[in-house]
Design a protein around this motif. Structure first.
Motif, PDB file in Angstrom:
ATOM      1  N   GLY A   1       0.860  -1.167   0.000  1.00 54.12           N
ATOM      2  CA  GLY A   1       0.000   0.000   0.000  1.00 54.12           C
ATOM      3  C   GLY A   1       0.898   1.218   0.000  1.00 54.12           C
ATOM      4  N   LEU A   2       0.580   2.222  -0.804  1.00 59.43           N
ATOM      5  CA  LEU A   2       1.454   3.386  -0.923  1.00 59.43           C
ATOM      6  C   LEU A   2       0.633   4.653  -1.086  1.00 59.43           C
ATOM      7  CD1 LEU A   2       4.778   3.710  -2.798  1.00 59.43           C
ATOM      8  CD2 LEU A   2       2.974   5.355  -3.326  1.00 59.43           C
ATOM      9  N   ALA A   3       1.093   5.723  -0.450  1.00 58.04           N
ATOM     10  CA  ALA A   3       0.491   7.054  -0.610  1.00 58.04           C
ATOM     11  C   ALA A   3       1.611   8.067  -0.789  1.00 58.04           C
ATOM     12  CB  ALA A   3      -0.358   7.415   0.599  1.00 58.04           C
ATOM     13  N   TYR A   4       1.437   8.998  -1.729  1.00 56.08           N
ATOM     14  CA  TYR A   4       2.528   9.930  -2.023  1.00 56.08           C
ATOM     15  C   TYR A   4       2.014  11.365  -2.184  1.00 56.08           C
ATOM     16  CZ  TYR A   4       1.128  10.390  -6.948  1.00 56.08           C
ATOM     17  OH  TYR A   4       0.440  10.679  -8.089  1.00 56.08           O
ATOM     18  N   LEU A   5       2.929  12.300  -1.977  1.00 53.39           N
ATOM     19  CA  LEU A   5       2.751  13.725  -2.256  1.00 53.39           C
ATOM     20  C   LEU A   5       4.026  14.178  -2.944  1.00 53.39           C
ATOM     21  CD1 LEU A   5       1.218  16.454  -1.825  1.00 53.39           C
ATOM     22  CD2 LEU A   5       2.530  16.675   0.298  1.00 53.39           C
ATOM     23  N   ARG A   6       3.879  14.912  -4.065  1.00 53.14           N
ATOM     24  CA  ARG A   6       5.059  15.248  -4.843  1.00 53.14           C
ATOM     25  C   ARG A   6       4.870  16.561  -5.592  1.00 53.14           C
ATOM     26  NH1 ARG A   6       4.540  11.775  -8.676  1.00 53.14           N
ATOM     27  NH2 ARG A   6       3.902  13.347 -10.186  1.00 53.14           N
TER      28      ARG A   6
ATOM     29  N   PHE B   1       4.798   7.162   1.631  1.00 51.93           N
ATOM     30  CA  PHE B   1       4.778   6.142   2.671  1.00 51.93           C
ATOM     31  C   PHE B   1       4.262   4.835   2.081  1.00 51.93           C
ATOM     32  CE2 PHE B   1       4.280  10.243   4.725  1.00 51.93           C
ATOM     33  CZ  PHE B   1       5.219  10.187   5.747  1.00 51.93           C
ATOM     34  N   GLN B   2       4.800   3.726   2.567  1.00 50.70           N
ATOM     35  CA  GLN B   2       4.422   2.425   2.047  1.00 50.70           C
ATOM     36  C   GLN B   2       4.318   1.408   3.183  1.00 50.70           C
ATOM     37  OE1 GLN B   2       7.648   1.422  -0.612  1.00 50.70           O
ATOM     38  NE2 GLN B   2       9.080   1.009   1.036  1.00 50.70           N
ATOM     39  N   GLY B   3       3.605   0.325   2.913  1.00 53.14           N
ATOM     40  CA  GLY B   3       3.489  -0.750   3.881  1.00 53.14           C
ATOM     41  C   GLY B   3       2.985  -2.001   3.210  1.00 53.14           C
ATOM     42  N   GLY B   4       3.284  -3.145   3.788  1.00 57.86           N
ATOM     43  CA  GLY B   4       2.871  -4.420   3.215  1.00 57.86           C
ATOM     44  C   GLY B   4       4.006  -5.420   3.253  1.00 57.86           C
ATOM     45  N   TYR B   5       3.717  -6.647   2.831  1.00 62.25           N
ATOM     46  CA  TYR B   5       4.718  -7.711   2.870  1.00 62.25           C
ATOM     47  C   TYR B   5       5.953  -7.397   2.038  1.00 62.25           C
ATOM     48  CZ  TYR B   5       1.433 -10.934   5.153  1.00 62.25           C
ATOM     49  OH  TYR B   5       0.586 -11.550   6.045  1.00 62.25           O
ATOM     50  N   ASP B   6       5.798  -6.602   0.969  1.00 59.09           N
ATOM     51  CA  ASP B   6       6.944  -6.302   0.112  1.00 59.09           C
ATOM     52  C   ASP B   6       7.987  -5.434   0.796  1.00 59.09           C
ATOM     53  OD1 ASP B   6       5.936  -7.803  -1.922  1.00 59.09           O
ATOM     54  OD2 ASP B   6       5.334  -6.124  -3.205  1.00 59.09           O
ATOM     55  N   THR B   7       7.660  -4.843   1.934  1.00 61.29           N
ATOM     56  CA  THR B   7       8.648  -4.032   2.647  1.00 61.29           C
ATOM     57  C   THR B   7       9.462  -4.847   3.652  1.00 61.29           C
ATOM     58  OG1 THR B   7       7.176  -3.402   4.490  1.00 61.29           O
ATOM     59  CG2 THR B   7       7.077  -2.058   2.485  1.00 61.29           C
TER      60      THR B   7
ATOM     61  N   ALA C   1       8.911   5.326   1.296  1.00 57.29           N
ATOM     62  CA  ALA C   1       9.231   5.005  -0.094  1.00 57.29           C
ATOM     63  C   ALA C   1      10.053   6.109  -0.748  1.00 57.29           C
ATOM     64  CB  ALA C   1       7.951   4.777  -0.887  1.00 57.29           C
ATOM     65  N   ARG C   2       9.766   7.359  -0.421  1.00 56.57           N
ATOM     66  CA  ARG C   2      10.517   8.516  -0.890  1.00 56.57           C
ATOM     67  C   ARG C   2      10.513   9.575   0.209  1.00 56.57           C
ATOM     68  NH1 ARG C   2      10.977   5.199  -4.336  1.00 56.57           N
ATOM     69  NH2 ARG C   2      10.660   5.410  -6.603  1.00 56.57           N
ATOM     70  N   ALA C   3      11.612  10.305   0.301  1.00 52.70           N
ATOM     71  CA  ALA C   3      11.711  11.456   1.199  1.00 52.70           C
ATOM     72  C   ALA C   3      12.898  12.275   0.706  1.00 52.70           C
ATOM     73  CB  ALA C   3      11.895  11.026   2.643  1.00 52.70           C
ATOM     74  N   ASN C   4      12.648  13.200  -0.229  1.00 52.29           N
ATOM     75  CA  ASN C   4      13.763  13.918  -0.832  1.00 52.29           C
ATOM     76  C   ASN C   4      13.351  15.304  -1.294  1.00 52.29           C
ATOM     77  OD1 ASN C   4      12.980  13.839  -3.862  1.00 52.29           O
ATOM     78  ND2 ASN C   4      12.827  11.670  -3.243  1.00 52.29           N
ATOM     79  N   VAL C   5      14.354  16.124  -1.523  1.00 49.38           N
ATOM     80  CA  VAL C   5      14.170  17.439  -2.141  1.00 49.38           C
ATOM     81  C   VAL C   5      15.011  17.474  -3.411  1.00 49.38           C
ATOM     82  CG1 VAL C   5      13.638  18.645  -0.010  1.00 49.38           C
ATOM     83  CG2 VAL C   5      16.021  18.445  -0.755  1.00 49.38           C
ATOM     84  N   SER C   6      14.612  18.309  -4.364  1.00 45.82           N
ATOM     85  CA  SER C   6      15.335  18.410  -5.620  1.00 45.82           C
ATOM     86  C   SER C   6      15.336  19.844  -6.117  1.00 45.82           C
ATOM     87  CB  SER C   6      14.715  17.482  -6.676  1.00 45.82           C
ATOM     88  OG  SER C   6      13.335  17.760  -6.844  1.00 45.82           O
ATOM     89  N   TYR C   7      16.288  20.138  -6.994  1.00 45.17           N
ATOM     90  CA  TYR C   7      16.411  21.476  -7.570  1.00 45.17           C
ATOM     91  C   TYR C   7      16.856  21.351  -9.019  1.00 45.17           C
ATOM     92  CZ  TYR C   7      18.004  26.241  -8.426  1.00 45.17           C
ATOM     93  OH  TYR C   7      18.185  27.499  -8.958  1.00 45.17           O
TER      94      TYR C   7
END
Length: 363
Positions: free
Chosen positions: A51-56, A71-77, A102-108
């Motif tokens: 299960g995954l939820a994102y903001l980007r 954010f993610q969760g489940g057997y695959d983690t 699953a992701r936590a980053n900044v970019s430019y």
């Protein structure tokens, strides 16, 4: 892929998906486990694999800063947290919690050439053909080479379109497994994508770095992932080949370990929302460096897919048949029955899989 690529400047995008499957393993192991498999690892039960939820927000010329949080969760983690071993690998502090990121980053996006994107934090791993997430793939189950590839990276780096058809990225990362820690030295990753023609794309990834307690240069790991893809509106065909090697500091004679794998991905669009995909593959791990077992794995997966959009919602249903075989001194798969409390091991397994992915993306 909506999780990775934006479409407009200064636009926040959000979404997520739920990935469920029932994998009928005809070996019927009591522990329900798929031996040597890191994704979709549970069989003979309804499995919430992801299960995954994102903001980007993606960087663009009109608004150069970007960020990702998912954010993610489940057997695959579960397998993202490494087990301690004799070479000095152990989980980083807080790994049991960090596996849910699953992701936590900044970019430019710097105004250099066609654009230089600088990223820092928890970012996508190597630019491979098959993804860690089943949603984006041809087959429901992933190939063994995808399981044992660096699918996530913690570090800093930059990528740039050198030309309109050639993209190059260079990164400094912590280790091959992003939640492992064997030493304090960094590792290095190079990514390349070359759109060589209207239908042909080449991907190349290289990893070089220390992944053992002993950081002497002779013990550094080198790994290559290569893919060539041919794509038309009706066909997708891609061949991926991985090979890695490192001298083992924990072995009595410091023997050199090597491993390799390959997969041929094919998909034919049939009509409307229907497609069929076939993927033969092999994975050779003679020292058990990746799978923790001396074995040669080979498998074939055939997948019938139904994919349909309902506005911003997406439904994917996959019906898959898969055969796996493992040979070697420590190879095999779990089977019904045990001796002295140890599960029975047999050389092959047959699976019938029903996978369901339900997704929503604001873009």
């Amino acid at each position: 892929m909506a999780f990775q690529h934006g479409q407009a400047a200064d636009v926040w995008q959000y979404g997520g998906f739920l990935d469920l499957a029932y994998e009928l393993n005809y070996n019927f192991p009591e522990n329900h486990q798929w031996r040597s498999k890191e994704t979709s690892p549970r069989t003979n039960e309804l499995a919430p694999n992801m299960g995954l939820a994102y903001l980007r927000k993606d960087p663009a010329r009109e608004s150069r800063w970007g960020m990702e949080l998912a954010f993610q969760g489940g057997y695959d983690t579960d397998a993202l947290v490494p087990q301690p071993n004799a070479s000095g690998v152990k989980p980083i502090e807080g790994a049991d919690t960090l596996r849910y990121l699953a992701r936590a980053n900044v970019s430019y996006l710097a105004p250099v050439g066609h654009g230089l994107t600088i990223s820092a934090g928890l970012i996508k791993g190597m630019k491979t053909y098959e993804e860690f997430y089943a949603k984006y793939n041809i087959n429901y189950t992933r190939a063994y080479l995808t399981d044992y590839n660096p699918n996530f990276m913690i570090g800093v780096g930059a990528s740039s379109e050198i030309t309109k058809s050639f993209e190059l990225g260079l990164y400094i990362v912590n280790e091959y497994q992003h939640l492992s820690h064997a030493n304090d030295l960094p590792s290095y990753v190079a990514k390349m994508e070359w759109r060589a023609g209207d239908h042909v794309t080449l991907y190349q990834n290289l990893y070089y770095g220390p992944d053992q307690r002993d950081t002497s240069l002779r013990f550094w790991r080198i790994f290559s992932d290569s893919t060539v893809e041919w794509r038309t509106p009706e066909w997708k065909i891609a061949l991926s080949y991985d090979v890695g090697s490192e001298e083992m500091s924990d072995a009595p004679t410091n023997a050199r370990a090597a491993w390799m794998g390959a997969a041929l991905f094919t998909q034919r669009h049939l009509a409307g929302p229907w497609s069929v995909g076939i993927r033969p593959e092999f994975y050779w791990d003679p020292q058990g460096r990746m799978t923790e077992r001396d074995q040669l794995l080979w498998a074939n997966s055939t997948t019938l897919e139904y994919k349909r959009h309902f506005g911003q919602q997406l439904a994917i249903v996959r019906f898959e048949y898969r055969y796996d075989h493992s040979s070697g001194a420590q190879g095999g798969f779990f089977h019904h029955g045990s001796a002295l409390g140890v599960p029975k091991i047999v050389p092959s397994q047959h699976l019938t899989i029903l996978g369901l992915v339900l997704a929503f993306d604001s873009a």
